[in-house]
Design an enzyme around this catalytic site. Sequence first.
Site, PDB file in Angstrom:
ATOM      1  N   LYS A  13       0.837  -1.213   0.000  1.00  0.00           N
ATOM      2  CA  LYS A  13       0.000   0.000   0.000  1.00  0.00           C
ATOM      3  C   LYS A  13       0.872   1.263   0.000  1.00  0.00           C
ATOM      4  CE  LYS A  13      -2.051  -1.126   3.882  1.00  0.00           C
ATOM      5  NZ  LYS A  13      -1.329  -2.380   4.174  1.00  0.00           N
ATOM      6  N   ARG A  88      -9.760   0.000   8.849  1.00  0.00           N
ATOM      7  CA  ARG A  88      -9.203  -1.303   9.203  1.00  0.00           C
ATOM      8  C   ARG A  88     -10.156  -2.150  10.013  1.00  0.00           C
ATOM      9  NH1 ARG A  88      -3.452   0.126   8.926  1.00  0.00           N
ATOM     10  NH2 ARG A  88      -2.269  -1.730   9.370  1.00  0.00           N
ATOM     11  N   ARG A 127      11.819  -5.638   4.747  1.00  0.00           N
ATOM     12  CA  ARG A 127      11.611  -4.187   4.659  1.00  0.00           C
ATOM     13  C   ARG A 127      12.586  -3.437   5.576  1.00  0.00           C
ATOM     14  NH1 ARG A 127       5.828  -1.640   5.540  1.00  0.00           N
ATOM     15  NH2 ARG A 127       5.924  -2.802   7.491  1.00  0.00           N
ATOM     16  N   ARG A 157      11.577  -1.724  11.051  1.00  0.00           N
ATOM     17  CA  ARG A 157      10.482  -1.115  11.815  1.00  0.00           C
ATOM     18  C   ARG A 157      10.202  -2.013  13.017  1.00  0.00           C
ATOM     19  NH1 ARG A 157       5.218   0.481   8.233  1.00  0.00           N
ATOM     20  NH2 ARG A 157       4.107  -0.849   9.695  1.00  0.00           N
ATOM     21  N   ARG A 168       0.142  -9.159  13.498  1.00  0.00           N
ATOM     22  CA  ARG A 168      -0.502  -8.204  12.586  1.00  0.00           C
ATOM     23  C   ARG A 168      -1.309  -8.933  11.513  1.00  0.00           C
ATOM     24  NH1 ARG A 168       4.456  -5.145  10.541  1.00  0.00           N
ATOM     25  NH2 ARG A 168       3.018  -4.079   9.157  1.00  0.00           N
TER      26      ARG A 168
HETATM   27  P1  AP5 Z   1       4.938  -1.545   1.899  1.00  0.00           P
HETATM   28  O1  AP5 Z   1       4.564  -0.732   0.704  1.00  0.00           O
HETATM   29  O2  AP5 Z   1       5.640  -0.858   3.013  1.00  0.00           O
HETATM   30  O3  AP5 Z   1       3.629  -2.321   2.410  1.00  0.00           O
HETATM   31  P2  AP5 Z   1       2.353  -1.798   3.185  1.00  0.00           P
HETATM   32  O4  AP5 Z   1       1.161  -2.483   2.611  1.00  0.00           O
HETATM   33  O5  AP5 Z   1       2.320  -0.290   3.224  1.00  0.00           O
HETATM   34  O6  AP5 Z   1       2.661  -2.425   4.604  1.00  0.00           O
HETATM   35  P3  AP5 Z   1       2.601  -1.866   6.076  1.00  0.00           P
HETATM   36  O7  AP5 Z   1       3.261  -2.896   6.927  1.00  0.00           O
HETATM   37  O8  AP5 Z   1       3.144  -0.455   6.192  1.00  0.00           O
HETATM   38  O9  AP5 Z   1       1.096  -1.831   6.302  1.00  0.00           O
HETATM   39  P4  AP5 Z   1       0.395  -1.954   7.600  1.00  0.00           P
HETATM   40  O10 AP5 Z   1      -0.975  -1.720   7.088  1.00  0.00           O
HETATM   41  O11 AP5 Z   1       0.578  -3.155   8.418  1.00  0.00           O
HETATM   42  O12 AP5 Z   1       1.099  -0.821   8.515  1.00  0.00           O
HETATM   43  P5  AP5 Z   1       0.674   0.644   8.876  1.00  0.00           P
HETATM   44  O13 AP5 Z   1       1.863   1.485   8.827  1.00  0.00           O
HETATM   45  O14 AP5 Z   1      -0.556   1.069   8.130  1.00  0.00           O
HETATM   46  O15 AP5 Z   1       5.801  -2.800   1.393  1.00  0.00           O
HETATM   47  C1  AP5 Z   1       6.340  -3.731   2.314  1.00  0.00           C
HETATM   48  C2  AP5 Z   1       7.723  -4.200   1.798  1.00  0.00           C
HETATM   49  O16 AP5 Z   1       7.550  -4.892   0.544  1.00  0.00           O
HETATM   50  C3  AP5 Z   1       8.700  -3.051   1.486  1.00  0.00           C
HETATM   51  O17 AP5 Z   1       9.993  -3.475   1.822  1.00  0.00           O
HETATM   52  C4  AP5 Z   1       8.581  -2.819  -0.031  1.00  0.00           C
HETATM   53  O18 AP5 Z   1       9.790  -2.324  -0.576  1.00  0.00           O
HETATM   54  C5  AP5 Z   1       8.275  -4.243  -0.511  1.00  0.00           C
HETATM   55  N1  AP5 Z   1       7.364  -4.273  -1.668  1.00  0.00           N
HETATM   56  C6  AP5 Z   1       6.244  -3.525  -1.866  1.00  0.00           C
HETATM   57  N2  AP5 Z   1       5.651  -3.858  -3.026  1.00  0.00           N
HETATM   58  C7  AP5 Z   1       6.400  -4.856  -3.571  1.00  0.00           C
HETATM   59  C8  AP5 Z   1       6.304  -5.637  -4.792  1.00  0.00           C
HETATM   60  N3  AP5 Z   1       5.287  -5.463  -5.655  1.00  0.00           N
HETATM   61  N4  AP5 Z   1       7.248  -6.582  -5.018  1.00  0.00           N
HETATM   62  C9  AP5 Z   1       8.271  -6.782  -4.136  1.00  0.00           C
HETATM   63  N5  AP5 Z   1       8.429  -6.070  -2.981  1.00  0.00           N
HETATM   64  C10 AP5 Z   1       7.500  -5.124  -2.705  1.00  0.00           C
HETATM   65  O19 AP5 Z   1       0.203   0.468  10.399  1.00  0.00           O
HETATM   66  C11 AP5 Z   1       1.106   0.198  11.445  1.00  0.00           C
HETATM   67  C12 AP5 Z   1       0.339   0.080  12.756  1.00  0.00           C
HETATM   68  O20 AP5 Z   1      -0.320   1.341  13.056  1.00  0.00           O
HETATM   69  C13 AP5 Z   1      -0.788  -0.942  12.782  1.00  0.00           C
HETATM   70  O21 AP5 Z   1      -0.328  -2.256  13.069  1.00  0.00           O
HETATM   71  C14 AP5 Z   1      -1.692  -0.376  13.890  1.00  0.00           C
HETATM   72  O22 AP5 Z   1      -1.183  -0.654  15.166  1.00  0.00           O
HETATM   73  C15 AP5 Z   1      -1.602   1.111  13.645  1.00  0.00           C
HETATM   74  N6  AP5 Z   1      -2.639   1.587  12.726  1.00  0.00           N
HETATM   75  C16 AP5 Z   1      -2.439   2.149  11.499  1.00  0.00           C
HETATM   76  N7  AP5 Z   1      -3.619   2.453  10.937  1.00  0.00           N
HETATM   77  C17 AP5 Z   1      -4.573   2.083  11.808  1.00  0.00           C
HETATM   78  C18 AP5 Z   1      -5.992   2.114  11.772  1.00  0.00           C
HETATM   79  N8  AP5 Z   1      -6.666   2.606  10.715  1.00  0.00           N
HETATM   80  N9  AP5 Z   1      -6.658   1.617  12.839  1.00  0.00           N
HETATM   81  C19 AP5 Z   1      -6.018   1.135  13.918  1.00  0.00           C
HETATM   82  N10 AP5 Z   1      -4.680   1.068  14.005  1.00  0.00           N
HETATM   83  C20 AP5 Z   1      -3.952   1.533  12.958  1.00  0.00           C
END
Ligand code: AP5
Length: 215
Positions: A13, A88, A127, A157, A168
Amino acid sequence: MRIVLLGAPGSGKGTQAALLKEMYGIPHIATGDILRTEVAEGTELGGKAERYMNEGGLVPDDLILEMVEARVRRPDTRRGWLMDGFPRTLEQAEGLRIMTERIEQRVDAGVILNVDPEVVVRRLSGRRVCESCQAVTNVSEMRAGACPLCGGKLVLRPDDEPQVVRRRIEVFEQQTRPVFEYFREHYDVVDIDASKTVDQVTEALRRGLDRYDHS
Ligand code: AP5
């Protein structure tokens, strides 16, 4: 243009949103990034959120809904926004629907990034995030361990530790996957195979989003 990116942790994402925001000239609103900034700045919200984040759980819905509405009301969202990491839970999805009606905005589409769990685990274990500019990369792309954009130090991270990743993914399956069905009932949905390369996924997104107004 108002787009909601939905997908498992590690589905890409953030990677795709960083590219799409340039393509469409709209802000990328990532609830995870906002929360990490609040934690780093030691704010009251950051203090409340940190424990949930480090354990791989979700921050309470009321805090998230208030935070998202404040962000969406900022003037840079006039031409639209790209939401990443929200909603979410079903409660957040319903909160988004009520909020957008109240502030007279319309969600154009939800984009579902479909990817297998084993791909997610592999991507998240590889990552790395730049300590200086927050750029996201992967061990498979790193040159001599430094950030490809600014040369800064790359770190894991805290919630990418293997036991937290497992938690997660469980939380995603229990609380976030049902949001996909909610979106199918209430909005246009674009399904994308996110297990392909970054460029292939970007191209599929561009084609899938072409029909929406991004003037
Ligand atoms: P990346 O693009 O970073 O993936 P992502 O989907 O953004 O993953 P996240 O782990 O950031 O999502 P998340 O939803 O768990 O975390 P968030 O920060 O929102 O890609 C991942 C890796 O793969 C990278 O190394 C990239 O280079 C590689 N990659 C990407 N695309 C690729 C491809 N096509 N091929 C190969 N490699 C690829 O949330 C963190 C925490 O915050 C949550 O756990 C929760 O505690 C809290 N939080 C956030 N939002 C909420 C909410 N709405 N409600 C409640 N708690 C929340």
